[in-house]
Design a protein around this motif. Structure first.
Motif, PDB file in Angstrom:
ATOM      1  N   LYS A 203      16.578  20.390   0.548  1.00  0.00           N
ATOM      2  CA  LYS A 203      17.997  20.142   0.294  1.00  0.00           C
ATOM      3  C   LYS A 203      18.606  21.425  -0.243  1.00  0.00           C
ATOM      4  O   LYS A 203      18.121  22.004  -1.211  1.00  0.00           O
TER       5      LYS A 203
ATOM      6  N   TRP B 278      21.430   9.707  13.841  1.00  0.00           N
ATOM      7  CA  TRP B 278      19.990   9.868  14.060  1.00  0.00           C
ATOM      8  C   TRP B 278      19.751  11.079  14.964  1.00  0.00           C
ATOM      9  O   TRP B 278      20.303  11.158  16.061  1.00  0.00           O
TER      10      TRP B 278
ATOM     11  N   TRP C 174      10.809  18.121   3.446  1.00  0.00           N
ATOM     12  CA  TRP C 174      12.254  18.230   3.633  1.00  0.00           C
ATOM     13  C   TRP C 174      12.833  19.103   2.532  1.00  0.00           C
ATOM     14  O   TRP C 174      12.295  19.168   1.434  1.00  0.00           O
TER      15      TRP C 174
ATOM     16  N   ASP D 139      17.336   3.948   3.048  1.00  0.00           N
ATOM     17  CA  ASP D 139      17.940   5.170   2.526  1.00  0.00           C
ATOM     18  C   ASP D 139      17.051   5.802   1.465  1.00  0.00           C
ATOM     19  O   ASP D 139      16.557   5.120   0.573  1.00  0.00           O
TER      20      ASP D 139
ATOM     21  N   GLU E  77      21.793  13.615  -2.262  1.00  0.00           N
ATOM     22  CA  GLU E  77      21.930  13.418  -0.814  1.00  0.00           C
ATOM     23  C   GLU E  77      21.097  12.204  -0.404  1.00  0.00           C
ATOM     24  O   GLU E  77      20.099  11.870  -1.049  1.00  0.00           O
ATOM     25  N   ASN E  78      21.502  11.553   0.678  1.00  0.00           N
ATOM     26  CA  ASN E  78      20.758  10.417   1.228  1.00  0.00           C
ATOM     27  C   ASN E  78      20.412  10.689   2.679  1.00  0.00           C
ATOM     28  O   ASN E  78      21.198  11.303   3.409  1.00  0.00           O
ATOM     29  N   PHE E  79      19.240  10.203   3.075  1.00  0.00           N
ATOM     30  CA  PHE E  79      18.853  10.256   4.480  1.00  0.00           C
ATOM     31  C   PHE E  79      17.814   9.172   4.719  1.00  0.00           C
ATOM     32  O   PHE E  79      17.356   8.514   3.785  1.00  0.00           O
TER      33      PHE E  79
ATOM     34  N   ALA F 121      15.511  11.822  11.877  1.00  0.00           N
ATOM     35  CA  ALA F 121      16.186  11.715  10.578  1.00  0.00           C
ATOM     36  C   ALA F 121      17.624  11.244  10.768  1.00  0.00           C
ATOM     37  O   ALA F 121      18.304  11.664  11.709  1.00  0.00           O
ATOM     38  N   LYS F 122      18.051  10.389   9.865  1.00  0.00           N
ATOM     39  CA  LYS F 122      19.447   9.941   9.851  1.00  0.00           C
ATOM     40  C   LYS F 122      20.170  10.745   8.783  1.00  0.00           C
ATOM     41  O   LYS F 122      19.986  10.534   7.583  1.00  0.00           O
ATOM     42  N   LEU F 123      20.969  11.704   9.260  1.00  0.00           N
ATOM     43  CA  LEU F 123      21.727  12.586   8.378  1.00  0.00           C
ATOM     44  C   LEU F 123      23.208  12.395   8.662  1.00  0.00           C
ATOM     45  O   LEU F 123      23.633  12.480   9.813  1.00  0.00           O
ATOM     46  N   ASN F 124      23.959  12.109   7.623  1.00  0.00           N
ATOM     47  CA  ASN F 124      25.402  11.856   7.783  1.00  0.00           C
ATOM     48  C   ASN F 124      25.677  10.764   8.813  1.00  0.00           C
ATOM     49  O   ASN F 124      26.606  10.841   9.602  1.00  0.00           O
TER      50      ASN F 124
ATOM     51  N   LYS G 224      17.365  19.249   5.383  1.00  0.00           N
ATOM     52  CA  LYS G 224      16.811  19.685   6.665  1.00  0.00           C
ATOM     53  C   LYS G 224      15.298  19.539   6.646  1.00  0.00           C
ATOM     54  O   LYS G 224      14.653  19.604   5.588  1.00  0.00           O
TER      55      LYS G 224
END
Length: 146
Positions: free
Chosen positions: A51, A119, A49, A82, A59-61, A113-116, A3
Motif C-alpha cells: 500500500k 476485479w 501486497w 473485504d 484501504e480495502n480490497f 484483486a478487487k480494487l476500487n 498493488k
C-alpha cells in the motif's frame, strides 16, 4: 492504492510466531504423475501486497483465487471478503490442501484483486501437469503429491 507485489505456489507456508518471518517451503511449478487425476496433499498460495498511501490511510480490497484448466476454463476456488489494510505491506496466504489436477497441460492459478470496486487479475501462476505412465516408481514414492 494497493498493488500486488508477488505470489508463489508452494507445499507449505510457515510463519514464525516471534519474528513474523515467513518461509515458503518447496515451490511448485510442475507436477509429473502416472495417472490422472492427481491429488496434491500439501498445496498453498502465498501472496504479498503493498500500500503506497501512507500509514494514516486505510484501504480495502478483496482477493479471488481461480483455477484455469486447459480444457475447462476458469473455476473460482475461493474469495475473501473485504480486507482492511493500514500498514505498508500485507500478506495473504491460501491453503488448498488436497487440490486435484484432472488434466495434463498448463494449469494456472489466477490471483484476482478487487480494487476500487473493479476485479482485475494481479497474477497468473502456471503449473505444468505432465502425464507420464512410465515414471520411475521409486521417484513416485518419494514425491509429495503421490
Amino acid at each position: 492504492m494497493i498493488k500486488h507485489c508477488w505470489s508463489i505456489l508452494c507445499q507449505n507456508i510457515i510463519t514464525d510466531a516471534e519474528s513474523n518471518v515467513v518461509s515458503y517451503v518447496l515451490s511448485i511449478d510442475n507436477v509429473v504423475t502416472q495417472e490422472l487425476p492427481v491429488k496434491i496433499p500439501f498445496f498453498a498460495i502465498g501472496t504479498s501486497w503493498e500500500k503506497n498511501t501512507g500509514p494514516d490511510v486505510v484501504e480495502n480490497f478483496a482477493i479471488r483465487i481461480n483455477h484455469v484448466s486447459p480444457a475447462r476454463g476458469s473455476t473460482t476456488l475461493g474469495e475473501t471478503g473485504d480486507i482492511t489494510v493500514q500498514s505498508h505491506r500485507h500478506r495473504m496466504n491460501f491453503v488448498l490442501n488436497g487440490f486435484s489436477f484432472d488434466e495434463p497441460g498448463v494449469n494456472r492459478f489466477s490471483i484476482v484483486a478487487k480494487l476500487n470496486g473493479i476485479w482485475t487479475e494481479a497474477a497468473s501462476l502456471p503449473v505444468l501437469v505432465v502425464l507420464n505412465p512410465s515414471i520411475n516408481t521409486a521417484c513416485r514414492q518419494n514425491a509429495a503429491w503421490q
